[in-house]
Enzyme design. Structure first.
Site, mmCIF file in Angstrom:
data_model
loop_
_atom_site.group_PDB
_atom_site.id
_atom_site.type_symbol
_atom_site.label_atom_id
_atom_site.label_comp_id
_atom_site.label_asym_id
_atom_site.label_seq_id
_atom_site.Cartn_x
_atom_site.Cartn_y
_atom_site.Cartn_z
ATOM 1 C CE1 TYR A 1 72.986 95.381 31.532
ATOM 2 C CE2 TYR A 1 71.535 97.195 32.074
ATOM 3 C CZ TYR A 1 71.722 95.927 31.570
ATOM 4 O OH TYR A 1 70.653 95.211 31.086
ATOM 5 C CG HIS B 1 80.961 87.269 37.316
ATOM 6 N ND1 HIS B 1 80.750 88.598 37.550
ATOM 7 C CD2 HIS B 1 82.208 87.181 36.811
ATOM 8 C CE1 HIS B 1 81.825 89.289 37.203
ATOM 9 N NE2 HIS B 1 82.718 88.454 36.760
ATOM 10 C CE1 TYR C 1 78.579 89.712 35.023
ATOM 11 C CE2 TYR C 1 80.431 91.110 34.457
ATOM 12 C CZ TYR C 1 79.636 90.513 35.410
ATOM 13 O OH TYR C 1 79.874 90.721 36.749
ATOM 14 C CG ASP D 1 83.091 101.138 37.257
ATOM 15 O OD1 ASP D 1 82.591 100.033 37.036
ATOM 16 O OD2 ASP D 1 84.028 101.611 36.581
ATOM 17 C CB CYS E 1 86.635 88.956 39.754
ATOM 18 S SG CYS E 1 86.895 90.576 38.996
ATOM 19 C CB ILE F 1 89.996 90.310 43.588
ATOM 20 C CG1 ILE F 1 90.239 88.818 43.357
ATOM 21 C CG2 ILE F 1 90.493 91.094 42.389
ATOM 22 C CD1 ILE F 1 91.705 88.412 43.400
ATOM 23 C CE LYS G 1 72.166 96.941 37.605
ATOM 24 N NZ LYS G 1 73.159 95.841 37.631
#
Length: 765
Positions: free
Chosen positions: A529, A705, A525, A502, A737, A444, A19
Site C-alpha cells: 500500500y 516482490h 498490489y 516511500d 526493483c 535499484i 495488509k
C-alpha cells in the site's frame, strides 16, 4: 427516481486491516481462519457503509486478498501446471501465483519452489494486476464454490442486495498472455471455450438471487484490432439468457467511441461509461441505448481525491436525464473507488482549508447519493451550498499559485533539456572515470526497511528521539548497507534509503506545493500500500533533499555510490495530481525542482545519479494519437530537464518496472544506464525489442516482490538467454526493483548469487 451506484469500494480497511492479517498469515502468525474472517468482516463493513449512506446499487465481489483478476484466474482454473503439483490450499495457490512461494520440505509437507506470474499495471492506474497466463492445455472450469456467489450470499444474509462485479470475458482474455510453453497461442481465440464457464457462474448467481451483474470490459478504452472487437457480440449473445441475471456492461478510464460499433447491438440491460475522463463522449455513447437499456453516468471521480463540483456534475446529469429519461439514468462513480483512500475522517492533521477540498472513498459514496437525490428532485440545497463553498475556496486560494515557479517554467527550452554531448562521447569519458568491469553489478536503490528502521522513524516523527539521535541511527544503517555491498562485491553501490518512507512521499514532503495524509493508504498490489502525496499547488524545492545522506554514504567507500531520486513523471503519477492545471505543467515544475537536486548532488561529489521513472509508461494515454505523442514529448522533456544540467562524466541512471515498455520511450530520456523489470517476462521477443538499445541496460534478473531466492545457476541461465540477442559490453546485472519489502536473509543470498553469476560471465567473456 434516479438511482445511485458505486462500482467498487477499497478493500484494505481504514486502518490497513487487510495488509496486517495477510502479512501475518504469510509469516505464520495468523491462521487461515483469521485471514478469512478478517476478509469477511471488511466486506460486511463496506456493504453496510454504502447501504447506510443510501447507495441503491452496491457492488459485491469487489474484494480480494491479492488481486481481483488473479481471483478470476483461480476461479476459472487458469492455473499453470507448476502451481498445481504441490497440493496447496486454494488461498495458498492464489498467493503462490501472485508472489511466488519457496518453502523447504518438512516431515508432513513437500518442498515448494515456484515463481510468481507476471504483474503489470492496470491500464494507466498505479494499481497492478496479475496477468492471466494461458496455454494450449488450459481447461476452463469453476474451481470449487464460486467466490462471487459466496460473497453475494454473505451480503444477502446481512439484508443487503448487491450487484456482483465480474471482469468480462473479452477483457479477461485480452489482458492475459500465452504461457512460455504456448507462445503461439492468442488468448482471445479461447473465447468459445471460456464462455460456458461464465454462463455457469452467471446461472449460479441468478439461482442465488442476483438480478443484476456488473460485467467490466475496460479494454473498450484501448485501440483494439477488429478480431477482438467482433468477439463482444459473440460473447454477449451467448451470456445474455433467461438463466443469467441482467448484465450492465461497464467501461472506464477513457473513451469508448472508437469501439462503439462493437457494443452498440449487445443485448445487455445497460451500459456504464466514464464521463469524468471523457465527458465529450456522452452524445455518441448515449445514442446506442435501445428500449429499456440504462445509462450509468460515471461522474464522481474514482481515481482522484478532489471533491466533485456538484454544480457541474448536476448539469451533466440533468442533460442525461433529458436525453435518456430519469428512470434509465444511474449516477455512479467513474470507476471502482479502489484507487482512492478509504475515509477522509481518518485525517486529523491536514490543514482544515486544504482538507475541505478533498473527498475520499467514503465521502465519494455520499457524493453519488447526493447527486442522485438532486436529479430525483429531492432537497439537497444544504449539501450543494457547502460543496460550492469548498470549490470556491480552492479556486481563490493563494496556496495553489507561486509566481516565481511560473516565471521559471517559462524559461524552459530544448537546450535546457539536452546533455552536453551525445551518449557515445559521454560513455568514453565515463569509462575512463569509473573503470567498471564487464557486466557491472548494482541494485535499484532501497534495501530492507526493517522493523528497527520503522520504529526509529516513528520515534523521530513523534519527537521521542532527537534529530541528532535519528541521524546517528540512519548513518549506522547506511554504513551497514555499504559494508554489505562491498563484502559481496557489488560494483556500483547505493546507500539503501533507510531515511525514506516511500519513493514519492519522501520527496513530496520536502517540496512546496504538496499536502500529506496520515491514513490515506491506497493498494498498489497485494499487501503493498502507498500513501500518495497530494499536489495542491505549484511545485518548488526549498532546499536540497538527499545530499547529506548521499555524501555520507560515498565517504564510506571508494566505489561509486549512486544518488537516488524519483523522476518527475513518477512523482506526478504516484501522487494525486491537480485537476486544475495540465500534467505537463506539473511534470515540468517537478523537473525543474529535481534539476536543482541533481546539480547539487554533482557539486557535492555524487556523480552517479539514478532518477527513477517507473511510471512513465503508466502515464501513456491509452489510445494512439496526438495526446499520446504530446505526452511522450513532455514526459521525456521533464526527465531531461531534471538530468541535463550535469557534466559528461556524471552517469545518469533510470529505472522502469511493471509495464509493457516501448524502447523508443526510454531512448527519448537519453539516460546513460537504464534498468528494467524483467524477471517475469517469458517471451524472448521482449528481449529482442531492446537488442538495439544504444545506451547501457540492465534487465532485472530476480523478482523482488517474491520471497524466493534464485540460485546462481538460475541467474546464469537467464543471462545466457539475454546475451543471445543483447551485446555483453552493454549489459548490467541488477534486481527487478528496490529491495525495501524483502528481508535481509533473502537479500543477502539473492544478491550474492547474482554477483557470483556476473563473475562467471566475466571469466567466460
Amino acid at each position: 427516481m434516479v438511482q445511485s451506484s458505486v462500482l467498487g469500494f477499497p478493500r484494505i480497511g481504514g486502518q490497513r486491516e487487510l495488509k496486517k492479517v495477510t502479512e501475518a498469515y504469510w509469516s505464520g502468525k495468523a491462521t487461515v481462519e483469521e485471514l478469512l474472517e478478517t476478509g469477511k468482516s471488511l466486506r460486511a463493513h463496506n456493504w453496510k457503509l454504502q447501504k447506510e449512506a443510501g447507495v441503491d446499487i452496491i457492488a459485491s465481489n469487489d474484494f480480494s486478498f491479492y488481486d481481483q483478476v488473479l481471483d478470476l484466474s483461480l476461479l476459472f482454473n487458469v492455473v499453470p501446471d507448476r502451481y498445481t503439483k504441490f497440493d496447496l490450499a486454494p488461498i495458498d495457490v492464489l498467493f503462490a501465483m501472485g508472489r511466488g512461494l519457496q518453502r523447504k520440505a518438512t516431515e508432513t509437507t513437500a518442498a515448494v519452489d515456484v515463481t510468481a506470474l507476471e504483474m503489470v499495471k492496470w491500464f494507466d492506474s498505479n494499481y497492478h494486476y496479475v496477468r492471466p497466463t494461458f496455454s494450449h492445455s488450459t481447461e476452463f472450469k469453476l474451481n470449487s464454490v464460486a467466490k462471487p456467489v459466496v460473497e453475494f450470499n454473505e451480503a444477502k444474509a446481512l439484508g443487503i442486495h448487491t450487484r456482483p462485479v465480474i471482469l468480462g470475458p473479452v477483457s479477461y482474455l485480452y489482458l492475459g498472455k500465452a504461457d512460455k510453453d504456448s507462445l503461439d497461442l492468442d488468448p482471445i481465440t479461447l473465447l468459445e471455450k471460456i464462455l460456458p464457464v461464465y454462463k455457469q457462474l452467471l446461472s449460479e448467481l441468478k439461482a442465488a438471487g442476483a438480478n443484476q451483474v456488473q460485467i467490466d470490459e475496460p479494454i473498450l478504452v484501448l485501440d483494439l484490432p477488429e478480431s477482438v472487437k467482433e468477439k463482444f457480440q459473440v460473447a454477449y449473445d451467448a451470456l445474455v439468457s433467461e438463466s443469467a441475471p441482467e448484465l450492465t456492461l461497464t467501461s472506464y478510464f477513457g473513451d469508448v467511441r472508437p469501439n462503439l460499433k462493437a457494443i452498440e447491438s449487445l443485448p445487455v440491460a445497460g451500459f456504464h461509461f466514464d464521463f469524468v475522463r471523457v465527458p465529450e463522449q456522452f452524445n455518441e455513447v448515449s445514442s446506442i441505448l435501445k428500449g429499456e437499456q440504462t445509462l450509468s453516468v460515471g461522474i464522481v471521480d474514482g481515481r482522484n481525491i478532489w471533491k466533485t463540483d456538484f454544480s457541474k456534475a448536476a448539469k451533466f446529469i440533468k442533460a442525461a436525464v433529458e436525453k435518456v429519461g430519469a428512470e434509465k439514468v444511474i449516477v455512479a462513480t467513474s470507476s471502482s473507488l479502489l484507487h482512492t483512500p478509504v475515509d477522509l475522517e481518518n485525517e486529523t492533521k491536514l490543514e482544515p482549508i486544504i482538507k475541505d477540498w478533498f473527498s475520499f472513498a467514503t465521502q465519494k459514496v455520499s457524493e453519488v447519493v447526493v447527486l442522485a437525490k438532486e436529479a430525483s428532485g429531492d432537497d439537497v440545497a444544504t449539501e450543494f451550498a457547502a460543496n460550492a463553498a469548498s470549490i470556491k475556496s480552492r479556486v481563490e486560494s493563494s496556496i495553489t499559485t507561486n509566481p516565481k515557479v511560473q516565471e521559471r517554467l517559462a524559461t524552459i527550452n530544448e537546450s535546457l533539456a539536452t546533455r552536453q554531448s551525445p551518449f557515445p562521447e559521454r560513455l568514453a569519458v565515463q569509462k575512463e572515470k569509473y573503470n567498471l568491469p564487464l557486466f557491472p553489478t548494482t541494485t535499484i536503490g532501497s534495501f530492507p526497511q526493517t522493523k528497527d528502521i520503522r520504529v526509529n522513524r516513528n520515534k523521530f516523527t513523534k519527537g521521542t528521539i532527537t534529530a541528532e539521535e535519528y541521524e546517528t541511527f540512519i548513518n549506522k544503517e547506511i554504513e551497514t548497507v555499504i559494508r554489505f555491498q562491498e563484502e559481496i562485491g557489488l560494483d556500483v553501490l547505493v546507500h539503501g534509503e533507510p531515511e525514506r518512507n516511500d519513493m514519492v512521499q519522501y520527496f513530496g514532503e520536502q517540496l512546496k506545493g504538496f499536502a500529506f495524509t496520515t491514513n490515506g493508504w491506497v493498494q498498489s498490489y497485494g499487501s503493498r500500500y502507498v500513501r500518495p502525496p497530494i499536489i495542491v499547488g505549484d511545485v518548488s524545492r526549498p532546499k536540497n533533499m538527499t545530499v547529506k545522506e548521499s555524501v555520507y554514504a560515498q565517504s564510506l567507500s571508494k566505489s561509486p555510490v549512486k544518488g537516488m531520486l524519483t523522476g518527475p513523471v513518477t512523482i506526478l503519477r504516484w501522487s494525486f495530481p491537480r485537476d486544475d492545471v495540465s500534467g505537463k505543467v506539473q511534470a515540468l515544475q517537478l523537473g525543474l525542482a529535481l534539476r536543482d537536486e541533481v546539480t547539487d548532488l554533482e557539486a557535492a561529489g555524487i556523480t552517479v545519479i539514478q532518477v527513477d521513472e517507473p511510471a512513465i509508461r503508466e502515464g501513456l494515454p491509452l489510445r494512439a494519437g496526438q495526446e499520446r505523442s504530446d505526452y511522450l514529448n513532455w514526459a521525456a522533456q521533464s526527465f531531461r530537464v531534471a538530468t541535463s544540467g550535469v557534466d559528461n562524466s556524471t552517469q545518469i541512471h533510470s529505472h522502469f518496472c511493471y509495464s509493457d515498455l516501448d524502447p523508443n520511450h526510454i531512448k527519448a530520456l537519453d539516460a546513460d544506464v537504464v534498468s528494467i523489470e524483467f524477471s517475469k517476462k517469458d517471451d524472448p521477443k521482449y528481449i529482442q525489442e531492446f537488442s538495439d538499445y544504444p545506451n547501457h541496460i540492465g534487465l532485472g534478473l530476480f523478482d523482488i516482490h517474491s520471497p524466493r531466492i534464485p540460485s546462481k545457476e538460475e541467474f546464469v541461465a537467464r543471462v545466457e538467454e539475454i546475451l543471445k540477442v543483447y551485446p555483453a559490453a552493454n549489459f548490467w546485472f541488477n534486481p527487478d526493483c528496490g529491495l525495501k519489502t524483502r528481508g535481509w536473509p533473502e537479500v543477502r543470498e539473492s544478491l550474492t548469487n547474482m554477483v557470483n553469476a556476473a563473475k562467471e560471465f566475466r571469466a567466460k567473456y
